[in-house]
Write an enzyme that holds these catalytic residues in place. Structure first.
Site, PDB file in Angstrom:
ATOM      1  N   HIS A 265      -0.308  -6.934  -4.782  1.00 18.14           N
ATOM      2  CA  HIS A 265      -0.220  -5.817  -5.731  1.00 18.14           C
ATOM      3  C   HIS A 265       0.175  -6.319  -7.126  1.00 18.14           C
ATOM      4  CE1 HIS A 265       0.612  -1.478  -6.672  1.00 18.14           C
ATOM      5  NE2 HIS A 265       1.367  -2.047  -7.596  1.00 18.14           N
ATOM      6  N   GLU A 266       1.293  -7.014  -7.199  1.00 18.91           N
ATOM      7  CA  GLU A 266       1.750  -7.493  -8.515  1.00 18.91           C
ATOM      8  C   GLU A 266       0.802  -8.565  -9.052  1.00 18.91           C
ATOM      9  OE1 GLU A 266       3.918  -5.665  -9.909  1.00 18.91           O
ATOM     10  OE2 GLU A 266       4.519  -4.630  -8.056  1.00 18.91           O
ATOM     11  N   HIS A 269      -1.815  -6.779 -10.933  1.00 19.44           N
ATOM     12  CA  HIS A 269      -1.321  -6.418 -12.275  1.00 19.44           C
ATOM     13  C   HIS A 269      -1.339  -7.662 -13.179  1.00 19.44           C
ATOM     14  CE1 HIS A 269       0.011  -2.304 -11.696  1.00 19.44           C
ATOM     15  NE2 HIS A 269       0.838  -2.598 -10.723  1.00 19.44           N
ATOM     16  N   GLU A 295      -2.815   0.324 -12.408  1.00 21.99           N
ATOM     17  CA  GLU A 295      -2.627   0.525 -10.972  1.00 21.99           C
ATOM     18  C   GLU A 295      -3.947   0.335 -10.208  1.00 21.99           C
ATOM     19  OE1 GLU A 295       0.340   0.554 -10.126  1.00 21.99           O
ATOM     20  OE2 GLU A 295       0.395   1.250  -8.059  1.00 21.99           O
TER      21      GLU A 295
HETATM   22 ZN    ZN Z   1       1.821  -1.133  -9.505  1.00 19.57          ZN
END
Ligand code: ZN
Length: 500
Positions: A265-266, A269, A295
């Site tokens: 997830h990160e 980003h 996101e």
């Molecule tokens: Zn996030």
């Protein structure tokens, strides 16, 4: 102010704002990752000085004049300067229309309210927090009035996080989710299929888990010369510039996939920030364009890659080798099903892929009513519990696991929640277009992420803040938000998993 002078001055301000943001971000990063307990007071003093310096730099008559000068001659501006002017104008309007006294009183209130929330959550006492929340909501309503709005006052707040979106867009969006996801969750709740998950909560050594997250970053192409991975309680990403992107993960010894999905997830980003085009670096434009588009990138790597069968085919043998004791008897299919288990729960940040957006929908419905005044703060816990019962089939037994679970409202972040669900839906829409030119499953089975990365760089990452979220989505996929891509993806995936 003269045109050329205004151009020079804009560069100077942009550099200064970038430097101040850099300093603030590195202090906050340090606070979350390594600073000792007693660093709180010193950090607060320094941050106050830096924030007020940024405020003084941007909110003054001279800067307003400068923007006017450039806006008057906008046909003479190159695209980058024009985008900067628009960005700074939005920032100026966001603050300057609010009376200075009220703005600074609100800053003070937020600090007190966060404090009160923390205590109220620990004591499971909604009444302790209610008066602060009432004030935070009242301020936000007034700010929307000062700043002006079309349609619903919530639109102004939402626009701070996802420019161009309105309650009409969100009502349609969440309306479709309610129609498709809520019945799907009910069907799964009633289904006889029970997936095996016990192996996920065995003991997994921390050192090996961290080796795995390091490997994952290499697989997805995160540039470790321009970014680092640390640990923090709540994983997050921060960027100082495109060559210095910091991400964090957290390691739970009895929940090893939490680290895997936090890292992906990160990492998603982080990739976005690292791949903005070079000529935007060190400026206000060198960052993701909105919370929602950001996101969409994190969810793409976490869900569409990380939770896909094809990627499990590639990755699972490695994971099995790293944790032979825990996983040698667990098959690939069992692993895939285990990480996609649907379990309606009370806590948003622990939610599975299918139910996550329903947690967000509940918050959106409540925020909208708070802002238009159709509900009272006192009634909030009851409304919250009723929505959890209706949509997810679970009812909170206390405030801490219910209405008090998130930090957002205490910090005045009203309008932020919807971006979590929008981003998740954008990801499916991007996938739908991407899959027309990329053999997604074949690439993932081979652990080859380069075609996917290249597509995302070209269509999303490189633009930084040059395009708005709506513009990016249309330019990448040829249509504006179409929730069907998301609901179809969920229906197909989970019908298969649960034999519906
Ligand atoms: Zn996030």
């Amino acid at each position: 102010m003269e045109f050329n002078q205004a151009l020079d001055k804009l560069k100077e301000v942009d550099q200064k704002v970038h430097a101040l943001n850099h300093a603030e971000a590195i202090i906050s990063w340090d606070a979350a990752t390594g600073a000792p307990k007693n660093s709180v007071e010193g950090r607060a003093i320094t941050l106050e000085v830096l924030t007020s310096e940024t405020f003084k730099t941007l909110i003054n008559d001279e800067f307003n004049d400068l923007l006017h000068t450039l806006e008057d001659k906008k046909d003479n501006l190159d695209p980058i300067t024009l985008a900067k002017v628009k960005e700074y104008r939005d920032e100026y309007n966001r603050i300057a229309k609010i009376p200075a006294k009220e703005y600074s009183a609100y800053t003070g209130l937020r600090a007190k309210s966060s404090n009160a929330w923390e205590k109220a959550k620990a004591n499971n006492d909604f009444k302790e927090f209610a008066p602060y929340l009432k004030e935070v909501v009242a301020y936000n309503k007034r700010f929307a009035e000062y700043r002006g709005f079309e349609g619903h006052p919530y639109n102004t707040l939402l626009g701070d996080y996802e420019k161009g979106y309105t309650t009409d867009d969100l009502d349609d969006f969440f309306g479709s989710l309610k129609e498709t996801v809520v019945p799907l969750v009910k069907q799964i709740n009633e289904s006889d299929v029970k997936l095996k998950t016990d192996f996920l909560s065995k003991y997994y050594e921390k050192k090996t888990q961290l080796e795995l997250s390091d490997k994952l970053l290499d697989i997805i192409g995160f540039n470790k010369d321009s970014g680092t991975l640390c640990e923090s309680v709540h994983p997050f990403t921060t960027n100082f510039n495109k060559n210095d992107v910091r991400i964090t993960t957290h390691v739970h010894k009895n929940n090893f996939t939490s680290n895997i999905f936090s890292t992906l997830h990160e990492g998603g980003h982080g990739l976005y920030e690292q791949n903005v085009r070079d000529d935007l670096n060190f400026s206000i434009l060198c960052s993701g364009t909105s919370m929602g588009i950001h996101e969409s990138q994190s969810r793409f790597y976490e869900n569409l890659i990380g939770r896909s069968y094809a990627f499990c085919e590639y990755l699972y043998p490695t994971i099995q080798e790293m944790f032979p004791e825990q996983l040698s008897s667990i098959t690939l299919d069992e692993y895939y099903l285990g990480i996609n288990n649907v379990q309606p729960s009370l806590i948003r940040i622990e939610a599975d892929e299918l139910t996550y957006s329903l947690h967000v929908m509940i918050r959106y419905e409540i925020e909208k009513m708070l802002i238009d005044g159709s509900i009272k703060i006192e009634d909030l816990p009851e409304i919250w519990n009723q929505k959890y019962t209706d949509y997810l089939g679970v009812t909170p037994k206390n405030y801490s696991n219910g209405v008090l679970q998130d930090v957002h409202w205490s910090e005045g972040l009203l309008g932020y929640f919807p971006t979590y669900a929008l981003g998740t839906a954008y990801a499916s829409q991007l996938y739908n277009t991407m899959a027309k030119s990329i053999d997604f499953d074949k690439d993932l089975r081979e652990g080859n992420i380069s075609n996917i990365n290249q597509w995302l760089i070209e269509n999303i990452h490189k633009h930084g803040k040059m395009l708005s979220p709506k513009e990016i989505l249309v330019s990448a996929t040829g249509e504006s938000l179409n929730v069907k891509h998301f609901t179809d993806y969920l229906s197909n995936k989970y019908s298969k998993i649960y034999n519906l």
